[in-house]
Design a protein around this motif. Structure first.
Motif, short mmCIF file in Angstrom:
data_model
loop_
_atom_site.label_atom_id
_atom_site.label_comp_id
_atom_site.label_asym_id
_atom_site.label_seq_id
_atom_site.Cartn_x
_atom_site.Cartn_y
_atom_site.Cartn_z
N GLN A 83 -7.87 -0.69 30.08
CA GLN A 83 -7.85 -2.08 29.59
C GLN A 83 -7.01 -2.18 28.31
N GLU A 84 -7.18 -1.22 27.38
CA GLU A 84 -6.43 -1.27 26.11
C GLU A 84 -4.95 -0.99 26.37
N ALA A 85 -4.66 -0.08 27.31
CA ALA A 85 -3.25 0.20 27.66
C ALA A 85 -2.62 -1.06 28.27
N SER A 86 -3.39 -1.79 29.10
CA SER A 86 -2.86 -3.03 29.70
C SER A 86 -2.57 -4.07 28.63
N LYS A 87 -3.45 -4.15 27.62
CA LYS A 87 -3.22 -5.11 26.53
C LYS A 87 -1.89 -4.78 25.84
N LEU A 88 -1.64 -3.48 25.63
CA LEU A 88 -0.38 -3.09 24.98
C LEU A 88 0.81 -3.49 25.84
N LYS A 89 0.69 -3.23 27.17
CA LYS A 89 1.81 -3.58 28.07
C LYS A 89 2.07 -5.08 28.02
N GLU A 90 0.98 -5.86 28.06
CA GLU A 90 1.14 -7.33 28.02
C GLU A 90 1.77 -7.79 26.71
N SER A 91 1.62 -6.97 25.66
CA SER A 91 2.22 -7.31 24.38
C SER A 91 3.63 -6.74 24.25
N GLY A 92 4.17 -6.20 25.35
CA GLY A 92 5.56 -5.74 25.34
C GLY A 92 5.75 -4.28 24.98
N LYS A 113 -15.96 12.90 22.46
CA LYS A 113 -16.41 12.29 23.72
C LYS A 113 -16.01 10.81 23.74
N ASP A 114 -15.59 10.32 24.89
CA ASP A 114 -15.27 8.90 25.09
C ASP A 114 -14.21 8.37 24.12
N HIS A 115 -13.24 9.23 23.80
CA HIS A 115 -12.11 8.81 22.96
C HIS A 115 -10.82 9.15 23.70
N ALA A 116 -9.79 8.36 23.44
CA ALA A 116 -8.46 8.70 23.96
C ALA A 116 -7.44 8.31 22.90
N LEU A 117 -6.24 8.85 23.05
CA LEU A 117 -5.15 8.45 22.16
C LEU A 117 -4.01 7.94 23.04
N ILE A 118 -3.52 6.75 22.70
CA ILE A 118 -2.40 6.17 23.45
C ILE A 118 -1.14 6.24 22.59
N TYR A 119 -0.08 6.80 23.18
CA TYR A 119 1.21 6.89 22.50
C TYR A 119 2.13 5.87 23.15
N ALA A 120 2.58 4.89 22.36
CA ALA A 120 3.33 3.77 22.95
C ALA A 120 4.46 3.35 22.03
N GLU A 121 5.33 2.51 22.55
CA GLU A 121 6.41 1.96 21.71
C GLU A 121 6.80 0.58 22.23
N PRO A 122 7.20 -0.32 21.33
CA PRO A 122 7.62 -1.63 21.78
C PRO A 122 8.89 -1.49 22.62
N GLN A 123 8.96 -2.26 23.72
CA GLN A 123 10.18 -2.22 24.52
C GLN A 123 11.20 -3.11 23.83
N GLU A 124 12.39 -2.57 23.65
CA GLU A 124 13.42 -3.31 22.88
C GLU A 124 13.92 -4.49 23.71
N LYS A 166 5.70 -0.12 25.88
CA LYS A 166 5.81 0.86 26.95
C LYS A 166 4.83 1.97 26.60
N ILE A 167 4.04 2.40 27.60
CA ILE A 167 3.08 3.48 27.35
C ILE A 167 3.77 4.81 27.65
N ASN A 168 3.89 5.66 26.64
CA ASN A 168 4.54 6.96 26.84
C ASN A 168 3.56 8.01 27.34
N GLN A 169 2.34 7.98 26.82
CA GLN A 169 1.34 8.98 27.23
C GLN A 169 -0.05 8.52 26.82
N VAL A 170 -1.02 8.87 27.66
CA VAL A 170 -2.43 8.64 27.31
C VAL A 170 -3.13 9.99 27.37
N VAL A 171 -3.82 10.36 26.30
CA VAL A 171 -4.48 11.67 26.24
C VAL A 171 -5.98 11.47 25.99
N GLU A 172 -6.80 12.00 26.89
CA GLU A 172 -8.26 11.97 26.68
C GLU A 172 -8.61 13.09 25.69
#
Ligand SMILES: C[S@@+](CC[C@H](N)C(=O)[O-])C[C@H]1O[C@@H](n2cnc3c(N)ncnc32)[C@H](O)[C@@H]1O
Length: 229
Positions: free
Chosen positions: A195-204, A218-229, A206-212
C-alpha cells in the motif's frame, strides 16, 4: 550512483569482529561511540561497528539493499533523527564534505542528539521541527541528494513525499522505513508495505527496491525509491 552496499568502500566496510562479519563505518569523531557500538582500528583508521538490530538501514544493507543512494560529499535530509543511532553512521558515510540535516520533533530527544552526535561532528545540523511542516524548517540550505524517513507515523509516506517535493535534488533518492504496525495494526504487514509503495507510485516515484527487515526488525520494511523525472 550511490555507494553500493556490497562494495568495500573506504567509509563503509565489512569486517570480522569476534569471528562474525559486521558492517562498520569510518568514525568521523575518533574515540567517540554514539550508542555503545564497538570501535575497531583497521589499517590505522577507526571504524564504528554498525548494529543491524539497532539501525534499520544497517539491517536493510545486510538484507540485500543494493544501493543506499549515499556517497561521500552527499547532503541528506534525515526525518526522525531520534538520538542519532543511524544518523551518526550516515554522517560517517557522507564525511566532512557532506551534511546531514536531522529533523526531530521531540525537544528532549533532540537534546540527546546534540549531546551524543552534534557536539562531536561538524556535518550534522539538528532541526527541532515537525516533519509535517517542511516549509517551516529553520536551518536548511540548498537541496539534498537523499531524503531518509523513519518517523513511525501513519501518514509518513505522505510526509516523506512532501519533503522530497521541496528539498530533493533532481536525481535524488528516497529511503523510507515502513513500520507496518504504526500504519495499520490490523492489516497484514506485507499488504501495508504494498500500500505504501503504491502511494509512492501514485505520487510519481519509481520503486527501486523493497527490503523486508526480518529477523532484525519484525513487520518493518525499507523502500528505496526516486521521483520519476
Ligand atoms: C523510530 S524513531 C527513529 C529512529 C532513528 N531513525 C534511528 O534509526 O536511529 C522515530 C523518531 O521520529 C520522531 N518523530 C516522529 N514523528 C515526527 C515528526 N512528525 N516530525 C519529526 N520527528 C518525528 C520521534 O520523536 C522519534 O525520535
Amino acid at each position: 550512483m550511490g555507494l553500493r552496499s556490497g562494495e568495500i568502500g573506504s567509509r563503509l566496510i565489512r569486517l570480522e569482529v569476534d569471528g562474525q562479519s559486521r558492517l562498520a563505518t569510518l568514525n568521523l569523531a575518533p574515540g567517540v561511540s554514539v550508542y555503545g557500538e564497538k570501535l575497531v582500528v583497521v589499517g590505522g583508521k577507526e571504524y564504528r561497528v554498525w548494529d543491524p538490530f539497532r539501525s534499520k538501514l544497517a539491517a536493510a544493507i545486510l538484507k540485500g539493499l543494493k544501493d543506499i543512494g549515499l556517497r561521500e560529499g552527499h547532503s541528506v535530509l534525515y526525518l526522525g533523527a531520534s538520538t542519532g543511532t543511524t544518523l551518526s553512521h550516515v554522517s560517517d558515510i557522507v564525511g566532512e564534505r557532506g551534511v546531514v540535516f536531522g529533523v526531530e520533533f521531540s525537544a528532549r530527544v533532540a537534546r540527546e542528539l546534540i549531546e551524543r552526535v552534534v557536539k562531536h561532528r561538524r556535518n550534522v545540523v539538528p532541526i527541532v521541527a515537525d516533519a509535517r511542516h517542511p516549509r517551516l524548517y529553520p536551518s536548511i540550505y540548498g537541496k539534498v541528494d537523499l531524503v531518509y524517513c523513519d518517523i513511525a507515523q501513519p501518514d509518513q509516506t505522505e510526509i516523506a513525499v512532501e519533503n522530497c517535493r521541496i528539498y530533493l535534488k533532481s536525481g535524488g533518492k528516497l529511503l523510507l522505513v515502513v513500520k507496518c504496525r504504526s500504519i495499520d495494526v490490523a492489516m497484514e504487514p506485507t499488504l501495508v508495505v504494498k500500500q505504501e509503495a503504491s502511494k509512492l507510485k501514485e505520487s510519481g516515484f519509481k520503486i527501486n527496491q523493497v527490503v523486508e527487515l526480518e529477523p532484525f526488525d519484525k513487520d518493518h520494511a525499507l523502500i528505496y525509491a526516486e521521483p520519476q523525472e
